[in-house]
Write a protein that holds these residues in place. Structure first.
Motif, PDB file in Angstrom:
ATOM      1  N   THR A   4       0.856  -1.173   0.000  1.00  0.00           N
ATOM      2  CA  THR A   4       0.000   0.000   0.000  1.00  0.00           C
ATOM      3  C   THR A   4       0.893   1.225   0.000  1.00  0.00           C
ATOM      4  O   THR A   4       2.065   1.143   0.330  1.00  0.00           O
ATOM      5  N   GLY A   5       0.333   2.346  -0.383  1.00  0.00           N
ATOM      6  CA  GLY A   5       1.078   3.595  -0.337  1.00  0.00           C
ATOM      7  C   GLY A   5       1.081   4.313  -1.667  1.00  0.00           C
ATOM      8  O   GLY A   5       0.341   3.982  -2.588  1.00  0.00           O
ATOM      9  N   THR A   6       1.926   5.306  -1.766  1.00  0.00           N
ATOM     10  CA  THR A   6       2.020   6.131  -2.966  1.00  0.00           C
ATOM     11  C   THR A   6       2.599   5.315  -4.118  1.00  0.00           C
ATOM     12  O   THR A   6       3.556   4.569  -3.942  1.00  0.00           O
ATOM     13  N   ALA A   7       2.000   5.469  -5.277  1.00  0.00           N
ATOM     14  CA  ALA A   7       2.445   4.739  -6.466  1.00  0.00           C
ATOM     15  C   ALA A   7       2.236   5.624  -7.691  1.00  0.00           C
ATOM     16  O   ALA A   7       1.778   6.766  -7.586  1.00  0.00           O
ATOM     17  N   LEU A   8       2.586   5.095  -8.838  1.00  0.00           N
ATOM     18  CA  LEU A   8       2.428   5.804 -10.104  1.00  0.00           C
ATOM     19  C   LEU A   8       1.601   4.935 -11.036  1.00  0.00           C
ATOM     20  O   LEU A   8       1.851   3.738 -11.163  1.00  0.00           O
ATOM     21  N   ARG A   9       0.574   5.540 -11.650  1.00  0.00           N
ATOM     22  CA  ARG A   9      -0.265   4.833 -12.623  1.00  0.00           C
ATOM     23  C   ARG A   9       0.168   5.255 -14.019  1.00  0.00           C
ATOM     24  O   ARG A   9       0.192   6.429 -14.351  1.00  0.00           O
ATOM     25  N   LEU A  10       0.509   4.267 -14.816  1.00  0.00           N
ATOM     26  CA  LEU A  10       0.885   4.458 -16.209  1.00  0.00           C
ATOM     27  C   LEU A  10      -0.292   4.002 -17.059  1.00  0.00           C
ATOM     28  O   LEU A  10      -0.729   2.854 -16.954  1.00  0.00           O
ATOM     29  N   HIS A  31       3.598  -8.044 -21.911  1.00  0.00           N
ATOM     30  CA  HIS A  31       4.682  -9.012 -21.717  1.00  0.00           C
ATOM     31  C   HIS A  31       5.958  -8.326 -21.249  1.00  0.00           C
ATOM     32  O   HIS A  31       6.668  -8.856 -20.381  1.00  0.00           O
ATOM     33  N   ARG A  32       6.243  -7.149 -21.791  1.00  0.00           N
ATOM     34  CA  ARG A  32       7.443  -6.425 -21.337  1.00  0.00           C
ATOM     35  C   ARG A  32       7.289  -5.928 -19.901  1.00  0.00           C
ATOM     36  O   ARG A  32       8.255  -5.921 -19.140  1.00  0.00           O
ATOM     37  N   ALA A  33       6.085  -5.489 -19.533  1.00  0.00           N
ATOM     38  CA  ALA A  33       5.844  -5.062 -18.153  1.00  0.00           C
ATOM     39  C   ALA A  33       6.050  -6.241 -17.204  1.00  0.00           C
ATOM     40  O   ALA A  33       6.644  -6.091 -16.130  1.00  0.00           O
ATOM     41  N   HIS A  34       5.587  -7.395 -17.620  1.00  0.00           N
ATOM     42  CA  HIS A  34       5.755  -8.614 -16.810  1.00  0.00           C
ATOM     43  C   HIS A  34       7.239  -8.945 -16.662  1.00  0.00           C
ATOM     44  O   HIS A  34       7.721  -9.229 -15.561  1.00  0.00           O
ATOM     45  N   GLU A  35       7.972  -8.905 -17.779  1.00  0.00           N
ATOM     46  CA  GLU A  35       9.417  -9.183 -17.737  1.00  0.00           C
ATOM     47  C   GLU A  35      10.158  -8.172 -16.876  1.00  0.00           C
ATOM     48  O   GLU A  35      11.163  -8.512 -16.247  1.00  0.00           O
ATOM     49  N   ALA A  36       9.676  -6.932 -16.836  1.00  0.00           N
ATOM     50  CA  ALA A  36      10.310  -5.884 -16.039  1.00  0.00           C
ATOM     51  C   ALA A  36       9.975  -6.014 -14.556  1.00  0.00           C
ATOM     52  O   ALA A  36      10.497  -5.271 -13.727  1.00  0.00           O
ATOM     53  N   ARG A  80      10.104   2.171 -10.605  1.00  0.00           N
ATOM     54  CA  ARG A  80       9.898   1.056 -11.533  1.00  0.00           C
ATOM     55  C   ARG A  80       9.179   1.514 -12.809  1.00  0.00           C
ATOM     56  O   ARG A  80       9.510   1.065 -13.894  1.00  0.00           O
ATOM     57  N   ILE A  81       8.192   2.382 -12.656  1.00  0.00           N
ATOM     58  CA  ILE A  81       7.483   2.889 -13.838  1.00  0.00           C
ATOM     59  C   ILE A  81       8.421   3.728 -14.691  1.00  0.00           C
ATOM     60  O   ILE A  81       8.480   3.560 -15.918  1.00  0.00           O
ATOM     61  N   HIS A  82       9.178   4.625 -14.072  1.00  0.00           N
ATOM     62  CA  HIS A  82      10.101   5.467 -14.848  1.00  0.00           C
ATOM     63  C   HIS A  82      11.179   4.633 -15.539  1.00  0.00           C
ATOM     64  O   HIS A  82      11.607   4.964 -16.648  1.00  0.00           O
ATOM     65  N   ALA A  83      11.612   3.552 -14.932  1.00  0.00           N
ATOM     66  CA  ALA A  83      12.590   2.668 -15.574  1.00  0.00           C
ATOM     67  C   ALA A  83      11.996   1.955 -16.785  1.00  0.00           C
ATOM     68  O   ALA A  83      12.718   1.597 -17.716  1.00  0.00           O
ATOM     69  N   PHE A  84      10.677   1.784 -16.806  1.00  0.00           N
ATOM     70  CA  PHE A  84       9.985   1.094 -17.901  1.00  0.00           C
ATOM     71  C   PHE A  84       9.697   2.019 -19.096  1.00  0.00           C
ATOM     72  O   PHE A  84       9.545   1.547 -20.228  1.00  0.00           O
ATOM     73  N   LEU A  85       9.631   3.315 -18.871  1.00  0.00           N
ATOM     74  CA  LEU A  85       9.241   4.264 -19.928  1.00  0.00           C
ATOM     75  C   LEU A  85      10.089   4.193 -21.200  1.00  0.00           C
ATOM     76  O   LEU A  85       9.526   4.327 -22.299  1.00  0.00           O
ATOM     77  N   PRO A  86      11.408   3.985 -21.147  1.00  0.00           N
ATOM     78  CA  PRO A  86      12.169   3.890 -22.406  1.00  0.00           C
ATOM     79  C   PRO A  86      11.676   2.778 -23.338  1.00  0.00           C
ATOM     80  O   PRO A  86      11.754   2.909 -24.558  1.00  0.00           O
ATOM     81  N   GLN A  87      11.148   1.707 -22.788  1.00  0.00           N
ATOM     82  CA  GLN A  87      10.601   0.645 -23.641  1.00  0.00           C
ATOM     83  C   GLN A  87       9.382   1.144 -24.403  1.00  0.00           C
ATOM     84  O   GLN A  87       9.160   0.768 -25.555  1.00  0.00           O
ATOM     85  N   LEU A  88       8.591   2.008 -23.781  1.00  0.00           N
ATOM     86  CA  LEU A  88       7.422   2.558 -24.466  1.00  0.00           C
ATOM     87  C   LEU A  88       7.819   3.494 -25.595  1.00  0.00           C
ATOM     88  O   LEU A  88       7.120   3.590 -26.600  1.00  0.00           O
ATOM     89  N   VAL A  98       0.193   8.419 -20.349  1.00  0.00           N
ATOM     90  CA  VAL A  98      -0.111   9.335 -19.258  1.00  0.00           C
ATOM     91  C   VAL A  98       0.401   8.746 -17.951  1.00  0.00           C
ATOM     92  O   VAL A  98       0.270   7.542 -17.714  1.00  0.00           O
ATOM     93  N   LEU A  99       0.960   9.605 -17.098  1.00  0.00           N
ATOM     94  CA  LEU A  99       1.376   9.210 -15.757  1.00  0.00           C
ATOM     95  C   LEU A  99       0.551   9.985 -14.737  1.00  0.00           C
ATOM     96  O   LEU A  99       0.369  11.192 -14.880  1.00  0.00           O
ATOM     97  N   ASP A 100       0.065   9.282 -13.717  1.00  0.00           N
ATOM     98  CA  ASP A 100      -0.689   9.902 -12.624  1.00  0.00           C
ATOM     99  C   ASP A 100      -0.172   9.367 -11.302  1.00  0.00           C
ATOM    100  O   ASP A 100       0.023   8.157 -11.159  1.00  0.00           O
ATOM    101  N   ASP A 101      -0.002  10.251 -10.325  1.00  0.00           N
ATOM    102  CA  ASP A 101       0.250   9.790  -8.970  1.00  0.00           C
ATOM    103  C   ASP A 101      -1.030   9.167  -8.446  1.00  0.00           C
ATOM    104  O   ASP A 101      -2.134   9.629  -8.748  1.00  0.00           O
TER     105      ASP A 101
END
Length: 129
Positions: A4-10, A31-36, A80-88, A98-101
């Motif tokens: 629980t707690g603060t997260a980021l929605r992609l 599949h890439r999100a799963h691998e990440a 973790r979300i920011h590390a995934f963005l280059p794949q997108l 879009v990113l939302d807190d």
């Protein structure tokens, strides 16, 4: 795993017919999100919508469309979300990202083998057992 707690929605919005190497783009993203090792991903198929092209796509019988909107939602820690963005950047050539807190109130996975990978600590997120 629970957290629980603060997260980021992609949120990624693409067309149903968008492809990556002869398979649906949304499948490649999941599949890439799963691998990440991201916490989870959900694909939602829209029934009607329009985007930058300004063309309305709908599933109504009189105007069948193979280009309905598809939304992929992924929620995890900011890092973790920011590390995934280059794949997108590689995958999403047309669409909206879009990113939302957000605040995770409850995230509880099934109790599988406690020794399996994926139960590691997530920085910035309070874990419960």
């Amino acid at each position: 795993m629970r957290f629980t707690g603060t997260a980021l929605r992609l949120t990624i919005m693409v067309g149903e017919g968008d492809q990556w190497r002869h398979k649906p783009l949304f499948t490649e993203i999941v599949h890439r999100a799963h691998e990440a090792g991201l916490a989870g991903a959900t694909v939602l198929r829209g029934i009607e919508g329009y985007g930058a092209s300004n063309l309305i796509h709908t599933n109504r019988l009189l105007s069948l469309s193979e280009e309905l909107p598809v939304v992929i939602v992924i929620i995890d820690t900011h890092d973790r979300i920011h590390a995934f963005l280059p794949q997108l950047d590689e995958l999403v050539t047309e669409g909206l990202v879009v990113l939302d807190d957000c605040e995770v109130i409850r995230y509880v996975g099934r109790d599988l083998d406690e020794s399996t990978a994926g139960d590691e600590a997530r920085p910035g997120v309070q874990e419960e057992r």
